[in-house]
Write a protein that holds these residues in place. Structure first.
Motif, PDB file in Angstrom:
ATOM      1  N   ARG A 162       2.919 -20.178 -14.415  1.00 57.43           N
ATOM      2  CA  ARG A 162       2.155 -21.159 -14.041  1.00 57.43           C
ATOM      3  C   ARG A 162       1.379 -21.099 -12.644  1.00 57.43           C
ATOM      4  NH1 ARG A 162       4.818 -26.952 -15.854  1.00 57.43           N
ATOM      5  NH2 ARG A 162       5.020 -26.260 -18.404  1.00 57.43           N
ATOM      6  N   ASN A 163       2.223 -20.448 -11.710  1.00 57.88           N
ATOM      7  CA  ASN A 163       1.631 -20.329 -10.368  1.00 57.88           C
ATOM      8  C   ASN A 163       1.771 -18.978  -9.999  1.00 57.88           C
ATOM      9  OD1 ASN A 163       1.468 -23.182  -9.857  1.00 57.88           O
ATOM     10  ND2 ASN A 163       3.645 -23.247  -9.553  1.00 57.88           N
ATOM     11  N   ILE A 164       0.474 -18.408  -9.272  1.00 59.07           N
ATOM     12  CA  ILE A 164       0.501 -17.052  -8.960  1.00 59.07           C
ATOM     13  C   ILE A 164       0.450 -17.054  -7.467  1.00 59.07           C
ATOM     14  CG2 ILE A 164      -0.877 -15.074  -9.158  1.00 59.07           C
ATOM     15  CD1 ILE A 164       0.302 -16.070 -11.772  1.00 59.07           C
ATOM     16  N   PRO A 165       1.478 -16.359  -7.100  1.00 60.73           N
ATOM     17  CA  PRO A 165       1.615 -16.264  -5.599  1.00 60.73           C
ATOM     18  C   PRO A 165       0.298 -15.711  -4.781  1.00 60.73           C
ATOM     19  CG  PRO A 165       3.492 -15.708  -6.313  1.00 60.73           C
ATOM     20  CD  PRO A 165       2.728 -15.705  -7.562  1.00 60.73           C
ATOM     21  N   THR A 166      -0.023 -16.234  -4.032  1.00 63.00           N
ATOM     22  CA  THR A 166      -1.335 -15.439  -3.344  1.00 63.00           C
ATOM     23  C   THR A 166      -1.073 -14.207  -2.760  1.00 63.00           C
ATOM     24  OG1 THR A 166      -1.910 -17.609  -2.434  1.00 63.00           O
ATOM     25  CG2 THR A 166      -2.973 -15.900  -1.346  1.00 63.00           C
ATOM     26  N   GLN A 167      -0.099 -13.848  -2.302  1.00 62.24           N
ATOM     27  CA  GLN A 167       0.786 -12.683  -1.908  1.00 62.24           C
ATOM     28  C   GLN A 167       0.576 -11.374  -2.836  1.00 62.24           C
ATOM     29  OE1 GLN A 167       4.763 -12.519  -0.663  1.00 62.24           O
ATOM     30  NE2 GLN A 167       4.596 -10.764   0.788  1.00 62.24           N
ATOM     31  N   TRP A 168       0.532 -11.929  -4.097  1.00 66.17           N
ATOM     32  CA  TRP A 168       0.430 -10.832  -5.316  1.00 66.17           C
ATOM     33  C   TRP A 168      -1.064 -10.213  -5.194  1.00 66.17           C
ATOM     34  CZ3 TRP A 168       2.414 -11.764 -10.715  1.00 66.17           C
ATOM     35  CH2 TRP A 168       3.885 -12.116 -10.856  1.00 66.17           C
ATOM     36  N   LEU A 169      -1.937 -11.202  -5.074  1.00 61.31           N
ATOM     37  CA  LEU A 169      -3.476 -10.551  -4.818  1.00 61.31           C
ATOM     38  C   LEU A 169      -3.508  -9.725  -3.549  1.00 61.31           C
ATOM     39  CD1 LEU A 169      -6.400 -10.657  -5.333  1.00 61.31           C
ATOM     40  CD2 LEU A 169      -6.716 -12.670  -4.207  1.00 61.31           C
ATOM     41  N   GLN A 170      -2.926 -10.192  -2.470  1.00 58.57           N
ATOM     42  CA  GLN A 170      -3.245  -9.351  -1.263  1.00 58.57           C
ATOM     43  C   GLN A 170      -2.570  -7.903  -1.143  1.00 58.57           C
ATOM     44  OE1 GLN A 170      -1.430 -12.112   1.530  1.00 58.57           O
ATOM     45  NE2 GLN A 170      -3.239 -13.319   2.033  1.00 58.57           N
ATOM     46  N   VAL A 171      -1.253  -7.914  -1.923  1.00 54.87           N
ATOM     47  CA  VAL A 171      -0.558  -6.606  -2.136  1.00 54.87           C
ATOM     48  C   VAL A 171      -1.229  -5.768  -3.034  1.00 54.87           C
ATOM     49  CG1 VAL A 171       1.426  -5.746  -2.782  1.00 54.87           C
ATOM     50  CG2 VAL A 171       1.612  -7.660  -1.405  1.00 54.87           C
ATOM     51  N   ALA A 172      -1.627  -6.230  -4.083  1.00 54.24           N
ATOM     52  CA  ALA A 172      -2.500  -5.592  -5.105  1.00 54.24           C
ATOM     53  C   ALA A 172      -3.591  -5.021  -4.425  1.00 54.24           C
ATOM     54  CB  ALA A 172      -2.817  -6.338  -6.324  1.00 54.24           C
ATOM     55  N   ASP A 173      -4.231  -5.739  -3.721  1.00 54.17           N
ATOM     56  CA  ASP A 173      -5.929  -5.307  -3.173  1.00 54.17           C
ATOM     57  C   ASP A 173      -5.337  -4.217  -2.057  1.00 54.17           C
ATOM     58  OD1 ASP A 173      -8.449  -6.389  -2.514  1.00 54.17           O
ATOM     59  OD2 ASP A 173      -7.863  -5.911  -0.493  1.00 54.17           O
ATOM     60  N   ALA A 174      -4.356  -4.271  -1.285  1.00 56.70           N
ATOM     61  CA  ALA A 174      -3.860  -3.497  -0.121  1.00 56.70           C
ATOM     62  C   ALA A 174      -3.480  -2.128  -0.911  1.00 56.70           C
ATOM     63  CB  ALA A 174      -2.657  -4.126   0.508  1.00 56.70           C
ATOM     64  N   ILE A 175      -2.733  -1.861  -2.152  1.00 65.16           N
ATOM     65  CA  ILE A 175      -2.548  -0.886  -2.726  1.00 65.16           C
ATOM     66  C   ILE A 175      -3.705  -0.182  -3.194  1.00 65.16           C
ATOM     67  CG2 ILE A 175      -1.375   0.241  -4.780  1.00 65.16           C
ATOM     68  CD1 ILE A 175       0.638  -2.149  -4.453  1.00 65.16           C
ATOM     69  N   GLY A 176      -4.866  -0.897  -3.762  1.00 65.52           N
ATOM     70  CA  GLY A 176      -5.836  -0.278  -4.231  1.00 65.52           C
ATOM     71  C   GLY A 176      -6.761   0.154  -3.082  1.00 65.52           C
ATOM     72  N   LEU A 177      -6.756  -0.470  -1.984  1.00 62.00           N
ATOM     73  CA  LEU A 177      -7.488  -0.212  -0.815  1.00 62.00           C
ATOM     74  C   LEU A 177      -6.852   1.029  -0.266  1.00 62.00           C
ATOM     75  CD1 LEU A 177      -9.430  -1.402   1.375  1.00 62.00           C
ATOM     76  CD2 LEU A 177      -7.646  -2.129   2.541  1.00 62.00           C
ATOM     77  N   ALA A 178      -5.662   1.390  -0.475  1.00 57.00           N
ATOM     78  CA  ALA A 178      -5.127   2.624   0.202  1.00 57.00           C
ATOM     79  C   ALA A 178      -5.683   3.848  -0.691  1.00 57.00           C
ATOM     80  CB  ALA A 178      -3.559   2.534   0.138  1.00 57.00           C
ATOM     81  N   PHE A 179      -5.467   3.652  -1.945  1.00 54.28           N
ATOM     82  CA  PHE A 179      -5.908   4.565  -3.047  1.00 54.28           C
ATOM     83  C   PHE A 179      -7.375   5.187  -2.734  1.00 54.28           C
ATOM     84  CE2 PHE A 179      -2.315   3.110  -6.056  1.00 54.28           C
ATOM     85  CZ  PHE A 179      -1.349   4.248  -5.703  1.00 54.28           C
ATOM     86  N   PHE A 180      -8.272   3.905  -2.860  1.00 55.24           N
ATOM     87  CA  PHE A 180      -9.630   4.353  -2.601  1.00 55.24           C
ATOM     88  C   PHE A 180     -10.390   4.913  -1.429  1.00 55.24           C
ATOM     89  CE2 PHE A 180     -11.372   1.554  -6.529  1.00 55.24           C
ATOM     90  CZ  PHE A 180     -10.684   2.404  -7.399  1.00 55.24           C
ATOM     91  N   ALA A 181      -9.569   4.261  -0.453  1.00 59.86           N
ATOM     92  CA  ALA A 181      -9.923   4.952   0.846  1.00 59.86           C
ATOM     93  C   ALA A 181     -10.048   6.607   0.762  1.00 59.86           C
ATOM     94  CB  ALA A 181      -9.277   4.285   1.959  1.00 59.86           C
ATOM     95  N   VAL A 182      -8.657   7.063   0.693  1.00 63.95           N
ATOM     96  CA  VAL A 182      -8.542   8.241   0.569  1.00 63.95           C
ATOM     97  C   VAL A 182      -9.459   9.149  -0.637  1.00 63.95           C
ATOM     98  CG1 VAL A 182      -6.755  10.157   0.280  1.00 63.95           C
ATOM     99  CG2 VAL A 182      -6.403   7.970   1.471  1.00 63.95           C
ATOM    100  N   MET A 183      -9.697   8.532  -1.724  1.00 63.29           N
ATOM    101  CA  MET A 183     -10.410   9.135  -2.923  1.00 63.29           C
ATOM    102  C   MET A 183     -11.943   9.057  -2.372  1.00 63.29           C
ATOM    103  SD  MET A 183      -8.598   9.983  -5.359  1.00 63.29           S
ATOM    104  CE  MET A 183      -7.299   9.963  -3.905  1.00 63.29           C
ATOM    105  N   GLY A 184     -12.415   8.128  -1.592  1.00 61.83           N
ATOM    106  CA  GLY A 184     -13.869   8.412  -0.994  1.00 61.83           C
ATOM    107  C   GLY A 184     -13.740   9.369  -0.153  1.00 61.83           C
TER     108      GLY A 184
END
Length: 217
Positions: free
Chosen positions: A84-106
Motif C-alpha cells: 500500500r505504501n511505497i517508501p520514498t527511499q526505494w525511488l532514491q536508491v533505484a535512481d542512484a543505482i541507475g545513475l551509477a550504471f548510466f554515467a559510466v556507460m555514457g
C-alpha cells in the motif's frame, strides 16, 4: 560494447525503468502512463547522448533494451500491487543505482567514438541524469538534478575515475566497476548525510512577506 558492459547497460535501463514506474505509481498513472514514464527514464538520457554525438541511437536495432524495460515494469507492478505504501527511499536508491550504471556507460560510449575525456565525462552526466529529468518533467516534479543532495556531481566523479583508470592502463571492465561504485557510493552518501553545494545564502526576508496596512486613496 563488450558483453560485460552490455549487460550492465541493460541492468541500468531496468533499474531506471523501475524508478519511472515508482513515480508513475505515486502519480496514479494508468498502464500506458507507466510504460511511457518507465521508457523515457530508461532510455531518454542515452538517446539524447547519441543524438548529440551524431551516433546511431543505441536502442534502434537492439530490442533487448525494451525487453529489459517491460520486464522491469512487470516486476515493479507486481511488487507495487502487493504494497500500500511505497517508501520514498526505494525511488532514491533505484535512481542512484541507475545513475551509477548510466554515467559510466555514457563515458564509455563517448570514448569509443573518439571523444576527449572532458567531453566523455559530460556525456556521462547527460546519460545518467537526463532520463530522470524527462521523467520528472512529465510527472510535474522538480528534477532531482536541480535540487537536494549531490546528483550530477556524482556522475562527474565517476566519469573522472573511469577516464583516469584507463589512463593508468587499468582494464576497462575493472575501471567501469570502480567508476560505478564511486558514483553509487557518493550518491548514497549524499542522500544519507544531505551533502549539497550551496551558492546562495537563503535567509528569509521577512520584509518582503509583511503585508501592508496602508489603504490606497
Amino acid at each position: 560494447m563488450s558483453e560485460f558492459l552490455h549487460w550492465f547497460d541493460l541492468l541500468g535501463v531496468a533499474v531506471f525503468a523501475i524508478s519511472g514506474t515508482l513515480i508513475a505509481h505515486s502519480k496514479h498513472m494508468d498502464g500506458f502512463g507507466v510504460v511511457v514514464l518507465a521508457t523515457v527514464t530508461g532510455i531518454g538520457g542515452g538517446t539524447l547522448r547519441d543524438v548529440i554525438l551524431d551516433a546511431p541511437v543505441f536502442w534502434l536495432h537492439d530490442p533487448s533494451y525494451f525487453v529489459a524495460i517491460f520486464t522491469a515494469v512487470a516486476i515493479a507492478i507486481v511488487v507495487l500491487n502487493h504494497r500500500r505504501n511505497i517508501p520514498t527511499q526505494w525511488l532514491q536508491v533505484a535512481d542512484a543505482i541507475g545513475l551509477a550504471f548510466f554515467a559510466v556507460m555514457g563515458v564509455q560510449k563517448a570514448l569509443g567514438l573518439g571523444m576527449p575525456a572532458t567531453t566523455a565525462v559530460i556525456m556521462g552526466v547527460l546519460t545518467g541524469c537526463f532520463g530522470g529529468v524527462i521523467r520528472d518533467v512529465l510527472a510535474r516534479e522538480i528534477p532531482l538534478l536541480l535540487k537536494g543532495e549531490l546528483y550530477a556531481i556524482t556522475c562527474i566523479a565517476g566519469g573522472v575515475v573511469y577516464t583516469q583508470a584507463l589512463t593508468w592502463q587499468i582494464s576497462p571492465n575493472i575501471a567501469a566497476v570502480a567508476a560505478m561504485t564511486t558514483t553509487l557510493l557518493l550518491r548514497l552518501a549524499a542522500m544519507r548525510w544531505h551533502w549539497v553545494i550551496h551558492v546562495f545564502d537563503y535567509h528569509e526576508d521577512n520584509s518582503l512577506a509583511k503585508p501592508t496596512n496602508k489603504a490606497k486613496l
